[in-house]
Scaffold this motif. Sequence first.
Motif, PDB file in Angstrom:
ATOM      1  N   SER A 146       0.827  -1.205   0.000  1.00 60.89           N
ATOM      2  CA  SER A 146       0.000   0.000   0.000  1.00 60.89           C
ATOM      3  C   SER A 146       0.866   1.262   0.000  1.00 60.89           C
ATOM      4  CB  SER A 146      -0.909  -0.017   1.236  1.00 60.89           C
ATOM      5  OG  SER A 146      -1.098   1.280   1.729  1.00 60.89           O
ATOM      6  N   ILE A 147       0.620   2.114  -0.986  1.00 62.41           N
ATOM      7  CA  ILE A 147       1.353   3.380  -1.069  1.00 62.41           C
ATOM      8  C   ILE A 147       0.993   4.247   0.134  1.00 62.41           C
ATOM      9  CG2 ILE A 147       1.621   5.507  -2.439  1.00 62.41           C
ATOM     10  CD1 ILE A 147       2.751   3.137  -3.895  1.00 62.41           C
ATOM     11  N   GLU A 148      -0.279   4.180   0.505  1.00 59.42           N
ATOM     12  CA  GLU A 148      -0.762   5.036   1.584  1.00 59.42           C
ATOM     13  C   GLU A 148      -0.043   4.740   2.901  1.00 59.42           C
ATOM     14  OE1 GLU A 148      -4.994   5.112   1.289  1.00 59.42           O
ATOM     15  OE2 GLU A 148      -5.137   6.087   3.253  1.00 59.42           O
ATOM     16  N   ALA A 149       0.114   3.451   3.211  1.00 58.69           N
ATOM     17  CA  ALA A 149       0.783   3.077   4.459  1.00 58.69           C
ATOM     18  C   ALA A 149       2.250   3.498   4.422  1.00 58.69           C
ATOM     19  CB  ALA A 149       0.663   1.573   4.688  1.00 58.69           C
ATOM     20  N   ARG A 150       2.872   3.371   3.253  1.00 58.54           N
ATOM     21  CA  ARG A 150       4.277   3.760   3.161  1.00 58.54           C
ATOM     22  C   ARG A 150       4.444   5.261   3.322  1.00 58.54           C
ATOM     23  NH1 ARG A 150       5.109   0.335  -2.157  1.00 58.54           N
ATOM     24  NH2 ARG A 150       7.349   0.663  -2.167  1.00 58.54           N
ATOM     25  N   ARG A 151       3.507   6.020   2.780  1.00 62.90           N
ATOM     26  CA  ARG A 151       3.565   7.474   2.958  1.00 62.90           C
ATOM     27  C   ARG A 151       3.415   7.822   4.420  1.00 62.90           C
ATOM     28  NH1 ARG A 151      -0.603  10.320  -0.971  1.00 62.90           N
ATOM     29  NH2 ARG A 151       0.448  12.190  -0.217  1.00 62.90           N
ATOM     30  N   GLY A 155       6.238   9.691   6.588  1.00 63.60           N
ATOM     31  CA  GLY A 155       5.958  11.000   7.163  1.00 63.60           C
ATOM     32  C   GLY A 155       6.244  11.009   8.656  1.00 63.60           C
ATOM     33  N   LEU A 156       5.846   9.910   9.310  1.00 63.81           N
ATOM     34  CA  LEU A 156       6.059   9.851  10.752  1.00 63.81           C
ATOM     35  C   LEU A 156       7.552   9.852  11.087  1.00 63.81           C
ATOM     36  CD1 LEU A 156       4.204   8.378  13.502  1.00 63.81           C
ATOM     37  CD2 LEU A 156       6.469   7.367  13.243  1.00 63.81           C
ATOM     38  N   LEU A 157       8.329   9.053  10.374  1.00 61.40           N
ATOM     39  CA  LEU A 157       9.753   8.955  10.691  1.00 61.40           C
ATOM     40  C   LEU A 157      10.485  10.259  10.375  1.00 61.40           C
ATOM     41  CD1 LEU A 157      10.521   5.293   9.546  1.00 61.40           C
ATOM     42  CD2 LEU A 157      10.198   6.134  11.878  1.00 61.40           C
ATOM     43  N   VAL A 158      10.056  10.940   9.322  1.00 63.24           N
ATOM     44  CA  VAL A 158      10.671  12.238   9.013  1.00 63.24           C
ATOM     45  C   VAL A 158      10.369  13.205  10.156  1.00 63.24           C
ATOM     46  CG1 VAL A 158      10.596  14.238   7.466  1.00 63.24           C
ATOM     47  CG2 VAL A 158      10.617  11.924   6.512  1.00 63.24           C
ATOM     48  N   SER A 198      16.582  11.606   0.144  1.00 66.45           N
ATOM     49  CA  SER A 198      15.205  11.810  -0.293  1.00 66.45           C
ATOM     50  C   SER A 198      14.305  10.880   0.504  1.00 66.45           C
ATOM     51  CB  SER A 198      15.086  11.500  -1.787  1.00 66.45           C
ATOM     52  OG  SER A 198      15.492  10.174  -2.042  1.00 66.45           O
ATOM     53  N   CYS A 199      13.043  11.253   0.646  1.00 68.11           N
ATOM     54  CA  CYS A 199      12.116  10.412   1.405  1.00 68.11           C
ATOM     55  C   CYS A 199      11.106   9.787   0.449  1.00 68.11           C
ATOM     56  CB  CYS A 199      11.425  11.222   2.502  1.00 68.11           C
ATOM     57  SG  CYS A 199      10.105  12.304   1.908  1.00 68.11           S
ATOM     58  N   PHE A 200      10.213   8.965   0.980  1.00 67.58           N
ATOM     59  CA  PHE A 200       9.251   8.285   0.111  1.00 67.58           C
ATOM     60  C   PHE A 200       8.403   9.290  -0.655  1.00 67.58           C
ATOM     61  CE2 PHE A 200       5.390   6.047  -1.030  1.00 67.58           C
ATOM     62  CZ  PHE A 200       5.913   4.904  -1.596  1.00 67.58           C
ATOM     63  N   CYS A 348       9.522  16.150   3.601  1.00 65.19           N
ATOM     64  CA  CYS A 348      10.854  16.396   4.151  1.00 65.19           C
ATOM     65  C   CYS A 348      11.439  17.725   3.692  1.00 65.19           C
ATOM     66  CB  CYS A 348      11.803  15.252   3.835  1.00 65.19           C
ATOM     67  SG  CYS A 348      12.376  15.208   2.125  1.00 65.19           S
ATOM     68  N   GLY A 349      10.766  18.419   2.800  1.00 69.02           N
ATOM     69  CA  GLY A 349      11.293  19.693   2.325  1.00 69.02           C
ATOM     70  C   GLY A 349      11.112  20.737   3.413  1.00 69.02           C
TER      71      GLY A 349
END
Lengths: 442, 517
Positions: A146-151, A155-158, A198-200, A348-349
Amino acid sequence: METMDTDLPNRWIDIGKVINRGGPFAAPDFQPDTKESPNIMNGLQSDFKILVIGAGGLGCEILKNLALSGFRNIDVIDMDTIDVSNLNRQFLFRRKDVGKSKAEVAAAFINERVSGCNVTAHKCRIQEKDEDYYRQFKLVIAGLDSIEARRWINGLLVNLVVVDENGDVDPDTIIPLVDGGTEGFKGQARVILPRITSCFECSLEAFPPQVSYAVCTIANTPRVPEHCIQWAIMFGLEDKDLPKPFDPKKFDNDNPDHMNWLFQTAKKRAEDHNISGVTYKLTQGVAKNIIPAIASTNATIAAACCNEAFKFCTESSGSLNNYMMYNGLNGVYTFTFEYESKEGCAVCGTNIVTYPVDPSTTLTTFLENITTDSRFQFKKPSLRCNGKNLYMQGLLHASTVPNLPKTLPELSVQDEDEITITDPSLPGSLAVRMRIKYKLSN
Amino acid sequence: MTDSEKYDRQLRLWGEDGQAKLEKSHICLLNGTALGTETLKNLVLPGIGAFTVVDSHKVAESDLGNNFFVEKKTLGQSRARVVCELLRELNDRVKGFSVEEDPVYLINNNISFFKDFSLVFANRIPETALVTLSAYLYENNIPLVVGNSYGYIGYLRVSVPEHQIIESKPDNPMDDLRIINPFKELDEATQKIELTGLNSQELTHVPYVYLMIKFIKEWKSTHDGKAPETRAEKEEFKKFFLSKSPNPDAENFAEGITNMLKVLQPYRISSDIDKLLKDEKAVNPTEQSDDFWIMVSALKSFVESHGVLPLNGNLPDMHADTCSFIQLQKIYQEKGIADLSEFSSLVDSLVSKLGKDQISSDLVKKFCKNTRFLNVVRYKSLAEEYEKPNTSVIISELEQPDNNMVYYIALRAIDKFFSTYTRYPGFHDEEVDSDLPLLKSATHALLQEHSISSDLVKDEYLAEMTRYGACELHNLSSLMGGIISQEIIKLMTHQYVPLNNTFIFNGINSTATQFTI
């Protein structure tokens, strides 16, 4: 729990060669283990806590790989249950396990097979855990489809990374995200060091939203079997005149009776239009958006991810910088490159995204534009500007509906104003800041 | 639960036919190491017919640190038997056998043991025995796969005299539409369509195939009978084509423009297929010819009389109303059927001329539908590679900085080292320092043997390999096991194109390279 395999002194002799011996390609700070201070081995066996997200095709492999890389402190999160079609690759599951929790069965299998390993299962959604939970890990490996879960996890880890007022990153707060994905004979593995690489989200454009068929083709001019199956899903289910052996509101992809109804309906539609080729298998494929999956690709990608995790934790070797694409269709093709951070990345920007808009744009059109923009891929955005709600989801939704036909200037959005956007695809506290730049009218 | 449910996600790739071939295969593994069991795992799961593990080792403590198919309670037991039992648990449809014997002993004393396998996968077999095995398998047309997981480095080599592929399944195949050279039925159908009588709504529903054929013809009539060839002509044609569009949003015209450059390409048979048609085996079929080459030979006759390959008959979806699309689809389908029937009779007459058995109509049909994607891969034997490697490739690769070819050389040198000292360099902690100069000499000797400058392999790579001391890291074994099993699946199903012939994975920076050595 046994920690050091005192009864098996030679068990980790192979790993020992790369962690007890220095080498020309080790990380600059690498300090080989000695008998007196086996710091790396201690780290593997107790301090380095690893989180695995997903216990499916990649997840099963990842858990096995981590356990046999010497890691012992592993958590795994997966909300899914085991399906019969998982068994051709998810090798920790057997026929008797169908219907049980993937995370729980996988954890129990690893703990049983690899003595000393301690995998803890969580049958839940990743969004159910808070920041403190995620903060305890040395590294996170995601094997998700799932793209959504990866985003969300990205986001959380960033967000967990502490950046001081000078913009300097506190390295102790960086939790790397190693991310893998596969589709048939293809896949990719990458290393994300939040706020460093770069991030996801930076690479969202590399994962375009799935293709959809034009509604008018489905409704009026079907030509291929897929169009007829889409018709059954989009129109057949809602058609009150079509008899159904189930409540259409409770349509379930996994129910064979429901799937069979869909197949028969699509077949009828196809026959009416002289189209051939609607099969049960194709119906399933279209309705469930089935992506082919095989053991070999999963093994390759999961191992590439775990190799990076092992090297990061032990510093025994250089690492992937930062993206490897893999394609096994013709020979064995790989391409390794550095995926660059995207300027103005929503996650992350540090910059705010500048968004040019025509001043005559209504809120409806603006919403459409930002949800179809492949850079953001919002699902259900909420928008605020200058402390005012422009458009909200949930309880406040109704109060913002009258704003929809109004233009942005009518809603007091001035040139250079910042609109703050939150969306379920981003972790709770994260928002995209969009600076509105009005285009000069012609 | 049926197998088709369990295998659903893979059947969508290689189909029932590929699955049937997989289920007939019997794979032999030499040495049940982590690399060996990880490879077999990915073959047992999708359902090969059977596997046999040949291994004389006992389960050791170090196996518990890198091999998933052993357990603590099996310490000291036959590794062949233990891994075989635990692998069999993965799929009750697969038969597993174990042979508690040293593979080298079998190679040297009972080589015919290997004659009934579909494929042999060898790992950690000393060079001399490997060459003997390779020669035997090559002679018997049995594929040999050699793999190695060595520290952070992975190695894979495939060898079989000839591997035939009917369904190479390229990633984004071009459609076979024949717009530039329409066949008679297509041309006639296009002529029947009167665009002038159509309102703009109707015009936007004409498949772009018809539009293209019509307007190319019209263009030709004012350009000395020539289709647009140069870039300028194509630009001009584009404008001409769009000028016929009833409105700028017409999707069928937009589709025509998207596909314009592809469909304006002159029809030609790809050089790979042309090479097959000119192959000695296609030119002079004999009673020894196999089905594949008989069909290639028949294809040659077909091409000689028509100048084109048989049409595969598939029409991709394109913007159109249902009725026109179905009508056009039928034209392609019928031509495909007609070509197939002509091709089948060519095959039949060749078969009877050679006095051979009939080839099944399913196979002929599959072949005929895939003539654009046929592929034959011919491999060098291991013995030939060792004696006469492709030195120009080796040198040009070595000359590039940080090329993975150094690891190929290092692994070959390590084999030589092993033959001399019967141990791997750096295997024992206390010999790491003294083994490095020995590995350097072995490397230099190897390079000298093939007239390659020894400056091309820097010492640091050999130091890194000595550091590894032949250790097997599970991650590298699992990664290589994934890739090796995938190549074995390609070799068994005869679908997709396998590696030719060597692959190196560099786990230090996650790069990889394929070489034909």
